[in-house]
Design an enzyme around this catalytic site. Sequence first.
Site, PDB file in Angstrom:
ATOM      1  N   GLY A 220      91.038  50.045   7.890  1.00 48.86           N
ATOM      2  CA  GLY A 220      91.102  48.628   8.214  1.00 48.86           C
ATOM      3  C   GLY A 220      89.888  47.800   7.844  1.00 48.86           C
ATOM      4  O   GLY A 220      89.844  46.608   8.129  1.00 48.86           O
TER       5      GLY A 220
ATOM      6  N   GLU B 180      89.511  56.344   7.791  1.00 47.84           N
ATOM      7  CA  GLU B 180      90.578  56.345   6.788  1.00 47.84           C
ATOM      8  C   GLU B 180      90.625  55.032   6.016  1.00 47.84           C
ATOM      9  O   GLU B 180      91.581  54.265   6.147  1.00 47.84           O
ATOM     10  CB  GLU B 180      91.937  56.525   7.480  1.00 47.84           C
ATOM     11  CG  GLU B 180      92.044  57.707   8.375  1.00 47.84           C
ATOM     12  CD  GLU B 180      93.381  57.746   9.112  1.00 47.84           C
ATOM     13  OE1 GLU B 180      93.796  56.724   9.691  1.00 47.84           O
ATOM     14  OE2 GLU B 180      94.003  58.801   9.079  1.00 47.84           O
TER      15      GLU B 180
ATOM     16  N   GLY C 281      91.424  52.509   3.138  1.00 48.74           N
ATOM     17  CA  GLY C 281      92.335  52.417   1.996  1.00 48.74           C
ATOM     18  C   GLY C 281      91.927  51.226   1.150  1.00 48.74           C
ATOM     19  O   GLY C 281      91.297  51.343   0.101  1.00 48.74           O
ATOM     20  N   ARG C 282      92.245  50.046   1.685  1.00 48.80           N
ATOM     21  CA  ARG C 282      91.934  48.786   1.013  1.00 48.80           C
ATOM     22  C   ARG C 282      90.471  48.704   0.575  1.00 48.80           C
ATOM     23  O   ARG C 282      90.163  48.266  -0.539  1.00 48.80           O
ATOM     24  CB  ARG C 282      92.228  47.654   2.011  1.00 48.80           C
ATOM     25  CG  ARG C 282      92.075  46.260   1.466  1.00 48.80           C
ATOM     26  CD  ARG C 282      92.097  45.239   2.631  1.00 48.80           C
ATOM     27  NE  ARG C 282      93.195  45.488   3.538  1.00 48.80           N
ATOM     28  CZ  ARG C 282      94.413  44.970   3.396  1.00 48.80           C
ATOM     29  NH1 ARG C 282      94.675  44.158   2.409  1.00 48.80           N
ATOM     30  NH2 ARG C 282      95.368  45.258   4.264  1.00 48.80           N
TER      31      ARG C 282
ATOM     32  N   ARG D  95     102.014  40.725  -1.816  1.00 47.87           N
ATOM     33  CA  ARG D  95     101.209  40.316  -0.661  1.00 47.87           C
ATOM     34  C   ARG D  95     101.187  38.794  -0.393  1.00 47.87           C
ATOM     35  O   ARG D  95     101.274  38.393   0.768  1.00 47.87           O
ATOM     36  CB  ARG D  95      99.779  40.867  -0.757  1.00 47.87           C
ATOM     37  CG  ARG D  95      99.749  42.397  -0.643  1.00 47.87           C
ATOM     38  CD  ARG D  95      98.339  42.953  -0.533  1.00 47.87           C
ATOM     39  NE  ARG D  95      97.711  42.586   0.720  1.00 47.87           N
ATOM     40  CZ  ARG D  95      96.817  41.628   0.873  1.00 47.87           C
ATOM     41  NH1 ARG D  95      96.388  40.927  -0.166  1.00 47.87           N
ATOM     42  NH2 ARG D  95      96.325  41.356   2.046  1.00 47.87           N
TER      43      ARG D  95
ATOM     44  N   TYR E 149     102.580  38.331   3.176  1.00 48.35           N
ATOM     45  CA  TYR E 149     101.543  38.095   4.199  1.00 48.35           C
ATOM     46  C   TYR E 149     100.802  36.772   4.017  1.00 48.35           C
ATOM     47  O   TYR E 149      99.747  36.579   4.615  1.00 48.35           O
ATOM     48  CB  TYR E 149     100.454  39.183   4.123  1.00 48.35           C
ATOM     49  CG  TYR E 149     100.894  40.611   4.165  1.00 48.35           C
ATOM     50  CD1 TYR E 149     101.557  41.129   5.285  1.00 48.35           C
ATOM     51  CD2 TYR E 149     100.606  41.483   3.111  1.00 48.35           C
ATOM     52  CE1 TYR E 149     101.923  42.473   5.325  1.00 48.35           C
ATOM     53  CE2 TYR E 149     100.965  42.822   3.155  1.00 48.35           C
ATOM     54  CZ  TYR E 149     101.618  43.303   4.268  1.00 48.35           C
ATOM     55  OH  TYR E 149     101.959  44.625   4.313  1.00 48.35           O
TER      56      TYR E 149
ATOM     57  N   CYS F  63     112.970  35.066  -9.324  1.00 42.48           N
ATOM     58  CA  CYS F  63     113.835  33.982  -8.884  1.00 42.48           C
ATOM     59  C   CYS F  63     113.762  33.792  -7.385  1.00 42.48           C
ATOM     60  O   CYS F  63     114.708  34.078  -6.641  1.00 42.48           O
ATOM     61  CB  CYS F  63     115.269  34.252  -9.315  1.00 42.48           C
ATOM     62  SG  CYS F  63     115.482  33.869 -11.036  1.00 42.48           S
TER      63      CYS F  63
ATOM     64  N   TYR G  17      97.562  47.788  -2.134  1.00 48.13           N
ATOM     65  CA  TYR G  17      98.876  47.281  -1.733  1.00 48.13           C
ATOM     66  C   TYR G  17      99.463  46.316  -2.766  1.00 48.13           C
ATOM     67  O   TYR G  17     100.190  45.398  -2.433  1.00 48.13           O
ATOM     68  CB  TYR G  17      98.814  46.633  -0.331  1.00 48.13           C
ATOM     69  CG  TYR G  17      98.165  47.559   0.675  1.00 48.13           C
ATOM     70  CD1 TYR G  17      98.814  48.722   1.079  1.00 48.13           C
ATOM     71  CD2 TYR G  17      96.877  47.320   1.159  1.00 48.13           C
ATOM     72  CE1 TYR G  17      98.204  49.612   1.956  1.00 48.13           C
ATOM     73  CE2 TYR G  17      96.261  48.208   2.044  1.00 48.13           C
ATOM     74  CZ  TYR G  17      96.929  49.342   2.434  1.00 48.13           C
ATOM     75  OH  TYR G  17      96.327  50.221   3.292  1.00 48.13           O
TER      76      TYR G  17
END
Length: 444
Positions: free
Chosen positions: A255, A297, A299-300, A337, A341, A368, A397
């Site tokens: 995170g 952990e 990721g991003r 994304r 989001y 479209c 992501y």
Amino acid sequence: MNKQTYNKRLMSNMSVNGQNHLVIDGVDTVDIVNKYGTPVNVYDISLIKQKISAFKEAFKNYENKTQVAYASKAFSSLALYEMLAKEDVSLDVVSGGELFLALKAGFPKERIHFHGNNKSYEELEAAISEQIGCIVIDNFYEIGMIKELTDKCDTKVDVLIRVTPGVEAHTHEYITTGQADSKFGFDLTSGQVETAIKQIKSIERINMIGLHAHIGSQIFEVDGYQVVIEKLISKAKEWKNAYNFDLDVLNVGGGFGIRYTDEDAPLPLEEYAKAIMSAVRKHAELNDMELPEIWIEPGRSIVGEAGTSLYTIGTQKTIPSIRKYVSVDGGMADNIRPALYQAEYTGVLANRVNEEEEEKVSIAGKACESGDMLIWDITLPQPDQNDILAVFSTGAYGYSMASNYNRLPRPAVVFVENGKDFLAIRRETVQDYLKLENSIENWK
Ligand SMILES: *Cc1c(COP(=O)(O)O)cnc(C)c1O
């Protein structure tokens, strides 16, 4: 806008060459486009390696052991897994597909952790028969399946219990929720964790090594982690007394926030490390417990800023006194994304980085959907057809969430490092679609 301001917007390992082209880790992005076409996702491998060692550095100066596991849902590929195998990191996978690819890449099994709220019997069987490092147990149903499979495979497995701690971190705040409303993990407040501990303790082949919690993503504050650490360590003490539970490992999830636009000011990794490790020490001491091993952990924060998407600009539409839409040859199919989001991005014209004549435009994708907009209101040198738009920080992501919506082929993925480029994933073609298809002629 002057040169300086533009340069300020570039991400690390980026520069501008004499032709005014964007260069990533020594490779001219215009050359990449000429060689591989667009849309193409470029990964700066040097930056990924820098991030990994920065995480390891930040967490290593503490008394307790630490482990960094890359959350591969952010981006996975065979070549990335092969590279990570050499980097002395662990790996989180969340499906049989990610596990398969990691094993294909020769990633050391004992460093693979398996996550997920609905792991199938087949997925668990693959994980257990391959004897991967750890399974993060998410629910009661899974406990039963793991018991059955460890018996069937006549093997033991290490597990962490995923706890829903009732703490949710949002970008700049955390929320403590009484009733943890989440599809993931065992709820801390209603006693589910205790029930799970009791069940797992009674199963000989399951070796419970600790707890896991993941409180959110793109987090810029440390207090959410600290609150979770306090909660879990004091609970672990209770469970030690009640069930002889040992907290050997405390996994605090991922995170860690990154820079997408200039609005984002991520904390230095040392700040997260210091906050996490000092909270662990404090609460271990308060509860008279041994220091647990700390797993994280990210990721991003490992691949996000290392990724850049290159698109070719096509049509433009000006609506007088409203806005100018500039369309590119990708969009929500390769980067969902913004649509999913309301994520914000920035970028530059990769072939004309520091030009002065500027205007404010909005970047539309080609799917479209009116919602297929990549960037609202970005200031760029007046774009022309066939200019190249580079969108920054698309490494996490993006490709991993890409789809074939509108039958748009998934982009190519190119790795760059020290002036060299490498095609890690080729662009999908319409011929690839046919591999899955059956003709109605075959329906006899
Ligand atoms: C998604 C996820 C991560 C990685 O999150 P980032 O925000 O990419 O760092 C880590 N752990 C778990 C359990 C996750 O679901």
